[in-house]
Design an enzyme around this catalytic site. Sequence first.
Site, PDB file in Angstrom:
ATOM      1  CG  ASP A   1      38.145   0.678  90.189  1.00 23.96           C
ATOM      2  OD1 ASP A   1      38.381   1.168  91.308  1.00 23.96           O
ATOM      3  OD2 ASP A   1      37.063   0.847  89.584  1.00 23.96           O
TER       4      ASP A   1
ATOM      5  CG  HIS B   1      36.090  -3.263  91.273  1.00 17.29           C
ATOM      6  ND1 HIS B   1      35.054  -2.362  91.142  1.00 17.29           N
ATOM      7  CD2 HIS B   1      36.605  -3.414  90.008  1.00 17.29           C
ATOM      8  CE1 HIS B   1      34.957  -1.981  89.875  1.00 17.29           C
ATOM      9  NE2 HIS B   1      35.873  -2.614  89.165  1.00 17.29           N
TER      10      HIS B   1
ATOM     11  CG  HIS C   1      34.683  -6.171  86.483  1.00 25.45           C
ATOM     12  ND1 HIS C   1      34.108  -5.652  85.332  1.00 25.45           N
ATOM     13  CD2 HIS C   1      35.207  -5.110  87.144  1.00 25.45           C
ATOM     14  CE1 HIS C   1      34.294  -4.348  85.297  1.00 25.45           C
ATOM     15  NE2 HIS C   1      34.959  -3.986  86.390  1.00 25.45           N
TER      16      HIS C   1
ATOM     17  CG  HIS D   1      41.270   0.589  85.706  1.00 21.49           C
ATOM     18  ND1 HIS D   1      40.798   1.772  85.175  1.00 21.49           N
ATOM     19  CD2 HIS D   1      40.173  -0.159  86.018  1.00 21.49           C
ATOM     20  CE1 HIS D   1      39.472   1.746  85.155  1.00 21.49           C
ATOM     21  NE2 HIS D   1      39.063   0.588  85.654  1.00 21.49           N
TER      22      HIS D   1
END
Length: 265
Positions: free
Chosen positions: A76, A127, A131, A221
């Site tokens: 991510d 994604h 965010h 990540h």
Amino acid sequence: MPKQISATRRSSVLGLLTAASLALTLSGCASYDVTTPADARADAAPSDAKAQDAKAGAGDGAVDCGKAKCVALTFDAGPSENTNRLLDILKENKAHATFFMLGKNHIAERPAEVKRIDAEGHELANHTWSHKILTEIKPDEAKRELSRVQEDVRKITGKTPTLMRPPQGRTDEEVSKISKDLGLAQVLWSVTAKDYQTTDSDLITKRVLDQTKRDGIILLHDIYKGTVPAVPGILKELKKRGYTVVTVSQLLSPAKPEPGMVYRP
């Protein structure tokens, strides 16, 4: 009326309330569709299964996760300055992953990495642009958060993502509707190293290996300092334990990701 869960294999929203990252606010009888990768495969149409069998016979490296002990590897919030090294490691280990990418300061600043992710056979996924928690903003803004990434990835690679991961795993009926309208399936996870809390690569490796089970989805990540150095050890041990590392779409195959659906092991 809210859309109700449409198959017995699909668990209720309440089944997701097992982690703080999935702290959903339920209203009335609102619900959304959720299924596991294994159940998605089992529910796949016979024609999809036959097509997958034919593809596998073509010698192109297709994986049958109904037979193989598969686990999906996902990253991510990139691409970042660490992504090229990560791609080198994945290539060395002949492994593929799904990249849930951010737009602002990531896709927008690193189109070369986006192109490389695609060129080397990894899966491009969404994604959001910045965010933002999709359940906490207005529907029009949530749609923009997702559609901007769709547009940028398409401009860079000619491909449009079919998967998205909501920030912090937070989704609801409205987010599911927006995802469906944009052609995006939602993907959560079963394994997290909480690599945002530590730079200790050995600890990240241990956390992943301790949690991994067949048909799991690993969340990492590539933006954090300790994560990419942990990947070689993770891949080596997963292989030793008999796992085949795949993308999310490979894990679901012969089922195709269904827009709006939430996939969670």
